[in-house]
Design a protein around this motif. Sequence first.
Motif, PDB file in Angstrom:
ATOM      1  N   VAL A  90       0.842  -1.202   0.000  1.00 24.33           N
ATOM      2  CA  VAL A  90       0.000   0.000   0.000  1.00 24.33           C
ATOM      3  C   VAL A  90       0.878   1.253   0.000  1.00 24.33           C
ATOM      4  O   VAL A  90       0.615   2.207  -0.752  1.00 24.33           O
ATOM      5  CB  VAL A  90      -0.953  -0.003   1.213  1.00 24.33           C
ATOM      6  CG1 VAL A  90      -1.628   1.363   1.362  1.00 24.33           C
ATOM      7  CG2 VAL A  90      -1.997  -1.095   1.074  1.00 24.33           C
ATOM      8  N   TYR A  91       1.917   1.246   0.825  1.00 28.05           N
ATOM      9  CA  TYR A  91       2.805   2.415   0.877  1.00 28.05           C
ATOM     10  C   TYR A  91       3.478   2.654  -0.477  1.00 28.05           C
ATOM     11  O   TYR A  91       3.485   3.786  -0.985  1.00 28.05           O
ATOM     12  CB  TYR A  91       3.872   2.227   1.953  1.00 28.05           C
ATOM     13  CG  TYR A  91       4.971   3.263   1.873  1.00 28.05           C
ATOM     14  CD1 TYR A  91       4.766   4.563   2.320  1.00 28.05           C
ATOM     15  CD2 TYR A  91       6.204   2.961   1.293  1.00 28.05           C
ATOM     16  CE1 TYR A  91       5.755   5.536   2.205  1.00 28.05           C
ATOM     17  CE2 TYR A  91       7.201   3.907   1.182  1.00 28.05           C
ATOM     18  CZ  TYR A  91       6.974   5.196   1.633  1.00 28.05           C
ATOM     19  OH  TYR A  91       7.958   6.149   1.517  1.00 28.05           O
ATOM     20  N   LEU A  92       4.046   1.599  -1.053  1.00 31.76           N
ATOM     21  CA  LEU A  92       4.743   1.747  -2.329  1.00 31.76           C
ATOM     22  C   LEU A  92       3.793   2.176  -3.440  1.00 31.76           C
ATOM     23  O   LEU A  92       4.162   2.971  -4.303  1.00 31.76           O
ATOM     24  CB  LEU A  92       5.437   0.436  -2.703  1.00 31.76           C
ATOM     25  CG  LEU A  92       6.680   0.078  -1.889  1.00 31.76           C
ATOM     26  CD1 LEU A  92       7.175  -1.322  -2.258  1.00 31.76           C
ATOM     27  CD2 LEU A  92       7.794   1.101  -2.115  1.00 31.76           C
ATOM     28  N   CYS A  93       2.572   1.667  -3.419  1.00 30.32           N
ATOM     29  CA  CYS A  93       1.595   2.063  -4.428  1.00 30.32           C
ATOM     30  C   CYS A  93       1.257   3.546  -4.310  1.00 30.32           C
ATOM     31  O   CYS A  93       1.279   4.285  -5.305  1.00 30.32           O
ATOM     32  CB  CYS A  93       0.330   1.220  -4.297  1.00 30.32           C
ATOM     33  SG  CYS A  93       0.477  -0.466  -4.943  1.00 30.32           S
ATOM     34  N   LEU A  94       0.956   3.988  -3.101  1.00 30.86           N
ATOM     35  CA  LEU A  94       0.624   5.407  -2.899  1.00 30.86           C
ATOM     36  C   LEU A  94       1.787   6.302  -3.288  1.00 30.86           C
ATOM     37  O   LEU A  94       1.600   7.359  -3.911  1.00 30.86           O
ATOM     38  CB  LEU A  94       0.233   5.644  -1.439  1.00 30.86           C
ATOM     39  CG  LEU A  94      -1.077   4.995  -0.985  1.00 30.86           C
ATOM     40  CD1 LEU A  94      -1.296   5.234   0.509  1.00 30.86           C
ATOM     41  CD2 LEU A  94      -2.259   5.516  -1.789  1.00 30.86           C
ATOM     42  N   LEU A  95       3.002   5.885  -2.932  1.00 29.25           N
ATOM     43  CA  LEU A  95       4.185   6.671  -3.284  1.00 29.25           C
ATOM     44  C   LEU A  95       4.386   6.716  -4.793  1.00 29.25           C
ATOM     45  O   LEU A  95       4.696   7.773  -5.359  1.00 29.25           O
ATOM     46  CB  LEU A  95       5.425   6.078  -2.612  1.00 29.25           C
ATOM     47  CG  LEU A  95       6.761   6.774  -2.926  1.00 29.25           C
ATOM     48  CD1 LEU A  95       6.737   8.226  -2.436  1.00 29.25           C
ATOM     49  CD2 LEU A  95       7.923   6.028  -2.283  1.00 29.25           C
TER      50      LEU A  95
END
Length: 218
Positions: A90-95
Amino acid sequence: MMKRELKICLPVYKIVYSVCYLVILSVIQGVAYMDEIGGALDANIALLAVVFCAETYVMERSGKRNEIIGLYPRKRKARMVFRRMAVQTVYLCLLSYAGYFFFFWQRPLNLGIHSFWFLFGTYVAAVTATILFWGTLSMTLSNLFQNQWAGIGLSVVLWLVVVYSLGKEILGKFGIFAYVYRSLTEPGDVSWLWGKGLGILLTLVMAGLVPYILKKRG
């Protein structure tokens, strides 16, 4: 529990280097058109996912945490791995979604073939599949060999093979980076979805192997 996983999976240094990676990439990777932004990011985001997710479980092998985690039943270990992968994904996607706009300082032009929302939407779909596949691959290899550097090294070797050897000519629309090689002048060309779909399928296979790898490798 989730707060604890967030603290473990997203320490400050990982957030700093991941953001810096995309900022630097947006500076050194030149783009003239909006249509090129997604292709410039997709393969490079894969490398970030490889490094970011490699230590998902093997970090527990250091210190006293290994002794404690070793007492957990296999299903609990697997759930822990899946939670951490979810947090990191989720973090990598949002970033990566935000990273698309980092390139706008270059004032790229729109070719007029696709709208901005079509370009951004297809990028979101493509990069999400990329993160899922390469992050899970790195995590799986690290667990299999009980070493995060082995996971990173083998994943990078495969990345190099796919990008520079197999690439467009051999794998074609079934390659995980088919989106990178897509035709920018054909509005209806979404054949790259085959490659991303295959990547998602392989991700599910690797996820299904997690409990068995944990049972065999500890």
